[in-house]
Motif scaffolding. Structure first.
Motif, PDB file in Angstrom:
ATOM      1  N   LYS A   1      -1.608   3.259  12.401  1.00 16.21           N
ATOM      2  CA  LYS A   1      -1.311   4.643  12.781  1.00 16.21           C
ATOM      3  C   LYS A   1      -2.400   5.566  12.243  1.00 16.21           C
ATOM      4  O   LYS A   1      -2.729   5.525  11.059  1.00 16.21           O
ATOM      5  N   LYS A   2      -2.955   6.397  13.111  1.00 16.74           N
ATOM      6  CA  LYS A   2      -4.059   7.277  12.737  1.00 16.74           C
ATOM      7  C   LYS A   2      -3.631   8.292  11.669  1.00 16.74           C
ATOM      8  O   LYS A   2      -2.500   8.770  11.669  1.00 16.74           O
ATOM      9  N   ASN A   3      -4.580   8.567  10.780  1.00 19.42           N
ATOM     10  CA  ASN A   3      -4.391   9.565   9.719  1.00 19.42           C
ATOM     11  C   ASN A   3      -3.190   9.247   8.818  1.00 19.42           C
ATOM     12  O   ASN A   3      -2.475  10.144   8.372  1.00 19.42           O
ATOM     13  N   SER A   4      -2.979   7.965   8.572  1.00 17.22           N
ATOM     14  CA  SER A   4      -1.898   7.559   7.665  1.00 17.22           C
ATOM     15  C   SER A   4      -2.452   6.562   6.661  1.00 17.22           C
ATOM     16  O   SER A   4      -3.554   6.029   6.819  1.00 17.22           O
ATOM     17  N   ILE A   5      -1.684   6.272   5.639  1.00 15.44           N
ATOM     18  CA  ILE A   5      -2.099   5.328   4.616  1.00 15.44           C
ATOM     19  C   ILE A   5      -2.277   3.909   5.181  1.00 15.44           C
ATOM     20  O   ILE A   5      -2.970   3.071   4.621  1.00 15.44           O
TER      21      ILE A   5
ATOM     22  N   ASP B   1       5.521   6.776  17.265  1.00 20.62           N
ATOM     23  CA  ASP B   1       4.927   8.108  17.072  1.00 20.62           C
ATOM     24  C   ASP B   1       5.947   9.195  17.396  1.00 20.62           C
ATOM     25  O   ASP B   1       6.074  10.192  16.673  1.00 20.62           O
ATOM     26  N   ALA B   2       6.687   9.001  18.492  1.00 27.46           N
ATOM     27  CA  ALA B   2       7.689   9.990  18.903  1.00 27.46           C
ATOM     28  C   ALA B   2       8.802  10.121  17.875  1.00 27.46           C
ATOM     29  O   ALA B   2       9.411  11.193  17.735  1.00 27.46           O
ATOM     30  N   HIS B   3       9.074   9.046  17.136  1.00 30.59           N
ATOM     31  CA  HIS B   3      10.130   9.064  16.117  1.00 30.59           C
ATOM     32  C   HIS B   3       9.572   9.283  14.711  1.00 30.59           C
ATOM     33  O   HIS B   3      10.307   9.154  13.731  1.00 30.59           O
ATOM     34  N   GLU B   4       8.265   9.588  14.629  1.00 27.62           N
ATOM     35  CA  GLU B   4       7.602   9.870  13.355  1.00 27.62           C
ATOM     36  C   GLU B   4       7.762   8.725  12.358  1.00 27.62           C
ATOM     37  O   GLU B   4       8.048   8.941  11.169  1.00 27.62           O
ATOM     38  N   VAL B   5       7.570   7.507  12.857  1.00 29.91           N
ATOM     39  CA  VAL B   5       7.652   6.308  12.029  1.00 29.91           C
ATOM     40  C   VAL B   5       6.245   5.770  11.786  1.00 29.91           C
ATOM     41  O   VAL B   5       5.461   5.585  12.717  1.00 29.91           O
ATOM     42  N   LEU B   6       5.901   5.531  10.520  1.00 28.98           N
ATOM     43  CA  LEU B   6       4.611   4.945  10.171  1.00 28.98           C
ATOM     44  C   LEU B   6       4.545   3.494  10.628  1.00 28.98           C
ATOM     45  O   LEU B   6       5.565   2.793  10.648  1.00 28.98           O
ATOM     46  N   TYR B   7       3.343   3.006  10.928  1.00 29.01           N
ATOM     47  CA  TYR B   7       3.138   1.601  11.290  1.00 29.01           C
ATOM     48  C   TYR B   7       1.678   1.258  11.032  1.00 29.01           C
ATOM     49  O   TYR B   7       0.814   2.160  10.971  1.00 29.01           O
TER      50      TYR B   7
ATOM     51  N   LYS C   1       0.824  -1.212   0.000  1.00 27.77           N
ATOM     52  CA  LYS C   1       0.000   0.000   0.000  1.00 27.77           C
ATOM     53  C   LYS C   1       0.856   1.259   0.000  1.00 27.77           C
ATOM     54  O   LYS C   1       0.372   2.344  -0.323  1.00 27.77           O
ATOM     55  N   LEU C   2       2.125   1.110   0.357  1.00 29.57           N
ATOM     56  CA  LEU C   2       3.026   2.257   0.397  1.00 29.57           C
ATOM     57  C   LEU C   2       3.633   2.566  -0.976  1.00 29.57           C
ATOM     58  O   LEU C   2       4.334   3.567  -1.136  1.00 29.57           O
ATOM     59  N   VAL C   3       3.386   1.693  -1.950  1.00 28.08           N
ATOM     60  CA  VAL C   3       4.037   1.795  -3.262  1.00 28.08           C
ATOM     61  C   VAL C   3       3.091   2.389  -4.295  1.00 28.08           C
ATOM     62  O   VAL C   3       1.910   2.054  -4.351  1.00 28.08           O
TER      63      VAL C   3
END
Length: 304
Positions: A296-300, A287-293, A132-134
């Protein structure tokens, strides 16, 4: 790409929990046997049996002293030293002054086929989420991990440029005309079915990628991303420096552990995709390191 249903997620989570329980049960059984059997009463073990016992003990406790092993096995310390020397020469352990510890690199070197069969369902879940990230037309790097191979399968219909050092991944993608494939050369490592070494790292200097997908041996909040192979770490570090977006793809069994070679910290990656929901501690940390997972809310990845 179809969405993963809640029922399917729960099934994979159940499979993971059973697998983890069996692993913990095996450790407890070994620990009980070591603590309750009177090995001193059987000092006439054959050398191979004695070394198997040493290996079993190190797999459980990771380290041991010569004196402790001699006492448990009912032999002299000199005999143990000879055993450790033989085992070190075959790559089973590393000797220290007065003892030995498990050689993680040797203990964890398994064939690509064996790695591919481990937690296959979880890797397929990771591949579907990571895909989904591609976006069409992007240039990607896929490493030699079996999880990346499953991702290659999920991306096979996309129009992409893909750089890889993995022979199985390259072989798969040659069957798809929509994929512009670039294979990194170097020294071929049969156990990993991939190319590594200085030439491989140097070749990566010729390219930049939109997104890099890679795995590692272990991930820990304190230690970061770690591995047991210097060659894999060297290439992955180079790839990280040549990518706009980097995603670690790793099943949940790797979380909370550390290996002896540091790959990078969490501030060096853009996303972490795993096969099961992360607990709150991991979510807060990422979240503190701004890493997607996933989740995660409001992300792809919010709905995964």
């Amino acid at each position: 790409m179809r969405k993963i249903q809640k029922k399917e997620k729960n099934e994979y989570k159940f499979i993971f929990e059973i697998d983890r329980f069996c692993g913990l049960l095996k450790e407890k059984v070994i620990e009980y046997v070591w603590k309750h059997r009177n090995i001193v009463e059987v000092p006439n073990l054959l050398a191979i049996e004695r070394r198997n016992n040493i290996n079993e003990f190190l797999q459980l406790y990771k380290t041991a002293s010569v004196a402790e092993l001699a006492k448990r096995l009912g032999v002299t310390e000199e005999t143990i030293r000879r055993d450790l020397k033989v085992m070190e020469s075959s790559g089973q352990l590393l000797r220290t002054h007065g003892g030995a510890f498990i050689s993680e690199k040797a203990a964890n070197t398994v064939t690509t086929d064996a790695r591919a069969k481990k937690n296959q369902e979880g890797k397929e879940v990771i591949a579907r989420m990571a895909s989904k990230l591609v976006s069409d037309g992007e240039t990607l790097f896929l490493d030699s991990s079996t999880t990346a191979f499953y991702l290659a399968q999920a991306l096979a219909a996309y129009p992409l440029t893909i750089i890889t050092n993995s022979l199985p991944t390259a072989s798969l993608l040659t069957q798809h005309k929509n994929i512009h494939l670039i294979m990194l050369g170097g020294d071929y490592t049969a156990s990993m079915s991939a190319f590594y070494g200085a030439q491989t790292v140097q070749s990566m200097n010729d390219y930049f990628v939109d997104k890099a997908f890679f795995s590692c041996r272990s991930l820990d909040l304190a230690s970061g991303l770690t591995d047991a192979h210097e060659d894999t770490c060297s290439l992955r570090r180079k790839v990280l420096s040549r990518s706009k977006f980097s995603c670690c793809i790793a099943d949940q069994s790797k979380l909370g552990h550390s290996s002896y070679i540091r790959l990078c910290g969490f501030d060096s990656i853009s996303a972490l995709v795993t096969d099961c929901p992360l607990n709150q501690e991991w979510r807060d940390f990422l979240d503190a390191h701004e890493v997607l997972y996933p989740g995660k809310k409001n992300s792809i990845l919010e709905n995964d």
